[in-house]
Motif scaffolding. Sequence first.
Motif, PDB file in Angstrom:
ATOM      1  N   CYS A   1       0.975  -1.469  -0.291  1.00  0.00           N
ATOM      2  CA  CYS A   1      -0.300   0.322  -0.528  1.00  0.00           C
ATOM      3  C   CYS A   1       1.007   1.174   0.347  1.00  0.00           C
ATOM      4  O   CYS A   1       1.821   1.122   1.228  1.00  0.00           O
TER       5      CYS A   1
ATOM      6  N   ASN B   1      -8.125   1.189   5.893  1.00  0.00           N
ATOM      7  CA  ASN B   1      -8.852   0.682   4.581  1.00  0.00           C
ATOM      8  C   ASN B   1      -8.627   1.574   3.277  1.00  0.00           C
ATOM      9  O   ASN B   1      -9.270   2.332   2.768  1.00  0.00           O
TER      10      ASN B   1
ATOM     11  N   THR C   1      -8.281   2.218  -0.027  1.00  0.00           N
ATOM     12  CA  THR C   1      -9.007   1.043  -1.375  1.00  0.00           C
ATOM     13  C   THR C   1      -8.292   1.553  -2.797  1.00  0.00           C
ATOM     14  O   THR C   1      -8.387   3.063  -2.904  1.00  0.00           O
TER      15      THR C   1
ATOM     16  N   THR D   1      -8.165  -3.481  -1.023  1.00  0.00           N
ATOM     17  CA  THR D   1      -8.797  -2.473   0.179  1.00  0.00           C
ATOM     18  C   THR D   1      -7.219  -3.220   1.075  1.00  0.00           C
ATOM     19  O   THR D   1      -6.602  -4.611   1.113  1.00  0.00           O
TER      20      THR D   1
END
Length: 106
Positions: A51, A72, A74, A67
Motif C-alpha cells: 500500500c 482501509n 481502497t 483493500t
Amino acid sequence: MTARRAVRRPLRPAPCWPAPRTFRSVAAPVAEGVLVVQPEAGTFKAYDAACPHQGVRVGAPRDGVITCPAHNSTFSPGDGARLGGPATKGLTEIPVRVDGTTIVRA
C-alpha cells in the motif's frame, strides 16, 4: 551511473484461467509482494502489493475493490487507482504479459 539490465523471469508459473464475472477470485499472489488480477478474459494486470500509504500488503480484490487491511485504503483492480482512504496515490503497476500459460514480467 551504471545501466541495469532488465531481467525477464517468470513471476511464478501461474495458470491463465477464465475470467470470472466478478473480482472475487481473480487475484493470485504469484510472487512475493506482487498482486495479479484479471479484469477481463485474457487481460492480466499486476501491482506492487505494498500500500502506498505505509507499505502494508494489500489483500486480494473483494466485491470489486482491493483493500489495505491496515487503514482501509481502497484501490481499483482495473487500473490500481486510489478509490479512498489515507493513501495519496494508487498502486504501482508492474508490466506483465502472458507467455503460454505463465504470467511473466513484460
